[in-house]
Write a protein that holds these residues in place. Structure first.
Motif, PDB file in Angstrom:
ATOM      1  N   MET A   1      -8.000 -32.733  12.403  1.00 34.05           N
ATOM      2  CA  MET A   1      -6.595 -32.554  12.042  1.00 34.05           C
ATOM      3  C   MET A   1      -5.941 -33.903  11.766  1.00 34.05           C
ATOM      4  O   MET A   1      -5.939 -34.777  12.626  1.00 34.05           O
ATOM      5  N   PRO A   2      -5.361 -34.050  10.578  1.00 33.15           N
ATOM      6  CA  PRO A   2      -4.665 -35.306  10.287  1.00 33.15           C
ATOM      7  C   PRO A   2      -3.286 -35.335  10.948  1.00 33.15           C
ATOM      8  O   PRO A   2      -2.737 -34.296  11.310  1.00 33.15           O
ATOM      9  N   ALA A   3      -2.745 -36.520  11.100  1.00 35.22           N
ATOM     10  CA  ALA A   3      -1.381 -36.664  11.608  1.00 35.22           C
ATOM     11  C   ALA A   3      -0.431 -35.966  10.651  1.00 35.22           C
ATOM     12  O   ALA A   3      -0.639 -35.977   9.440  1.00 35.22           O
ATOM     13  N   GLN A   4       0.594 -35.332  11.202  1.00 33.81           N
ATOM     14  CA  GLN A   4       1.576 -34.618  10.392  1.00 33.81           C
ATOM     15  C   GLN A   4       2.807 -35.485  10.202  1.00 33.81           C
ATOM     16  O   GLN A   4       3.247 -36.171  11.126  1.00 33.81           O
ATOM     17  N   ASN A   5       3.378 -35.447   9.022  1.00 36.24           N
ATOM     18  CA  ASN A   5       4.547 -36.249   8.702  1.00 36.24           C
ATOM     19  C   ASN A   5       5.805 -35.425   8.991  1.00 36.24           C
ATOM     20  O   ASN A   5       6.453 -34.925   8.078  1.00 36.24           O
ATOM     21  N   LEU A   6       6.125 -35.255  10.276  1.00 41.31           N
ATOM     22  CA  LEU A   6       7.311 -34.506  10.692  1.00 41.31           C
ATOM     23  C   LEU A   6       8.297 -35.449  11.363  1.00 41.31           C
ATOM     24  O   LEU A   6       7.894 -36.418  12.012  1.00 41.31           O
ATOM     25  N   GLU A   7       9.565 -35.156  11.203  1.00 41.59           N
ATOM     26  CA  GLU A   7      10.598 -35.899  11.926  1.00 41.59           C
ATOM     27  C   GLU A   7      10.355 -35.711  13.423  1.00 41.59           C
ATOM     28  O   GLU A   7       9.856 -34.659  13.853  1.00 41.59           O
ATOM     29  N   ASP A   8      10.727 -36.711  14.236  1.00 38.63           N
ATOM     30  CA  ASP A   8      10.517 -36.629  15.679  1.00 38.63           C
ATOM     31  C   ASP A   8      11.141 -35.372  16.284  1.00 38.63           C
ATOM     32  O   ASP A   8      10.532 -34.712  17.115  1.00 38.63           O
ATOM     33  N   GLU A   9      12.351 -35.039  15.854  1.00 41.48           N
ATOM     34  CA  GLU A   9      13.047 -33.864  16.387  1.00 41.48           C
ATOM     35  C   GLU A   9      12.306 -32.575  16.040  1.00 41.48           C
ATOM     36  O   GLU A   9      12.154 -31.687  16.881  1.00 41.48           O
ATOM     37  N   ASP A  10      11.813 -32.463  14.808  1.00 39.36           N
ATOM     38  CA  ASP A  10      11.066 -31.273  14.395  1.00 39.36           C
ATOM     39  C   ASP A  10       9.747 -31.171  15.149  1.00 39.36           C
ATOM     40  O   ASP A  10       9.346 -30.087  15.570  1.00 39.36           O
ATOM     41  N   ALA A  11       9.065 -32.290  15.330  1.00 37.23           N
ATOM     42  CA  ALA A  11       7.791 -32.292  16.056  1.00 37.23           C
ATOM     43  C   ALA A  11       8.006 -31.911  17.513  1.00 37.23           C
ATOM     44  O   ALA A  11       7.229 -31.129  18.077  1.00 37.23           O
ATOM     45  N   ALA A  12       9.053 -32.418  18.149  1.00 39.40           N
ATOM     46  CA  ALA A  12       9.341 -32.089  19.552  1.00 39.40           C
ATOM     47  C   ALA A  12       9.691 -30.616  19.694  1.00 39.40           C
ATOM     48  O   ALA A  12       9.241 -29.941  20.636  1.00 39.40           O
ATOM     49  N   ASN A  13      10.479 -30.086  18.762  1.00 41.68           N
ATOM     50  CA  ASN A  13      10.850 -28.673  18.801  1.00 41.68           C
ATOM     51  C   ASN A  13       9.621 -27.787  18.614  1.00 41.68           C
ATOM     52  O   ASN A  13       9.412 -26.819  19.350  1.00 41.68           O
ATOM     53  N   LEU A  14       8.788 -28.126  17.645  1.00 42.91           N
ATOM     54  CA  LEU A  14       7.564 -27.375  17.394  1.00 42.91           C
ATOM     55  C   LEU A  14       6.636 -27.431  18.602  1.00 42.91           C
ATOM     56  O   LEU A  14       6.072 -26.409  19.016  1.00 42.91           O
ATOM     57  N   ALA A  15       6.496 -28.604  19.193  1.00 47.74           N
ATOM     58  CA  ALA A  15       5.616 -28.769  20.357  1.00 47.74           C
ATOM     59  C   ALA A  15       6.102 -27.925  21.537  1.00 47.74           C
ATOM     60  O   ALA A  15       5.300 -27.277  22.209  1.00 47.74           O
ATOM     61  N   ALA A  16       7.402 -27.905  21.775  1.00 41.77           N
ATOM     62  CA  ALA A  16       7.958 -27.112  22.884  1.00 41.77           C
ATOM     63  C   ALA A  16       7.721 -25.619  22.621  1.00 41.77           C
ATOM     64  O   ALA A  16       7.364 -24.863  23.532  1.00 41.77           O
ATOM     65  N   TRP A  17       7.883 -25.194  21.385  1.00 43.00           N
ATOM     66  CA  TRP A  17       7.665 -23.797  21.021  1.00 43.00           C
ATOM     67  C   TRP A  17       6.184 -23.422  21.185  1.00 43.00           C
ATOM     68  O   TRP A  17       5.866 -22.383  21.758  1.00 43.00           O
ATOM     69  N   LEU A  18       5.283 -24.288  20.713  1.00 46.30           N
ATOM     70  CA  LEU A  18       3.850 -24.008  20.855  1.00 46.30           C
ATOM     71  C   LEU A  18       3.423 -23.970  22.315  1.00 46.30           C
ATOM     72  O   LEU A  18       2.582 -23.159  22.700  1.00 46.30           O
ATOM     73  N   GLU A  19       4.003 -24.833  23.143  1.00 42.83           N
ATOM     74  CA  GLU A  19       3.670 -24.845  24.569  1.00 42.83           C
ATOM     75  C   GLU A  19       4.003 -23.483  25.188  1.00 42.83           C
ATOM     76  O   GLU A  19       3.279 -22.986  26.052  1.00 42.83           O
ATOM     77  N   ALA A  20       5.084 -22.863  24.740  1.00 45.72           N
ATOM     78  CA  ALA A  20       5.535 -21.586  25.301  1.00 45.72           C
ATOM     79  C   ALA A  20       4.732 -20.395  24.803  1.00 45.72           C
ATOM     80  O   ALA A  20       4.859 -19.293  25.352  1.00 45.72           O
ATOM     81  N   GLN A  21       3.907 -20.596  23.800  1.00 41.46           N
ATOM     82  CA  GLN A  21       3.155 -19.475  23.225  1.00 41.46           C
ATOM     83  C   GLN A  21       1.948 -19.116  24.075  1.00 41.46           C
ATOM     84  O   GLN A  21       1.341 -19.852  24.708  1.00 41.46           O
TER      85      GLN A  21
END
Length: 121
Positions: A101-121
């Protein structure tokens, strides 16, 4: 490629349309209205936890769905549901990549939000 995109569209559409077979709870005059959420509970998933689920799902669909699948169960990449990773670990993988998996070019806020959502899944 067209078949893949069609299948992906069907998966996304079916995911969005699921449920609806449950009967509504009975309404009695002494209890609050059915559509009112208790004050100490979130009204819906979009505001649950420390993330914006609607925004996280949109980011996922834009950046992750092709490899990780519409149901988080994996496609060409691994499944993301129930990984046991913390939001910080997931965010690190988003920013720096891991394995194939390559690094994703996401804004820090979007990456943190996505990470928190994935953690809850």
């Amino acid at each position: 490629m067209k078949k893949f995109l069609l299948a992906l569209g069907v998966v996304v559409a079916l995911t969005a349309c699921g449920g609806g077979d449950e009967a509504a709870p009975p309404v009695d005059e002494e209890s609050p209205a059915v559509d009112e959420a208790p004050a100490d509970e979130p009204a819906d998933e979009a505001t649950a936890g420390d993330y914006d689920a609607e925004s996280a799902r949109a980011t996922y669909e834009q950046s992750c769905i092709a490899c990780h699948g519409g149901d988080l169960q994996g496609a060409s990449g691994p499944g993301l549901e129930g990984t046991g990773l913390s939001a910080a670990e997931i965010e690190d993988i988003i920013h720096n990549g891991q394995g194939a998996m390559p690094a994703q070019n996401l804004e820090d806020e979007d990456a943190a939000n996505l990470a928190a959502w994935l953690e809850a899944q």
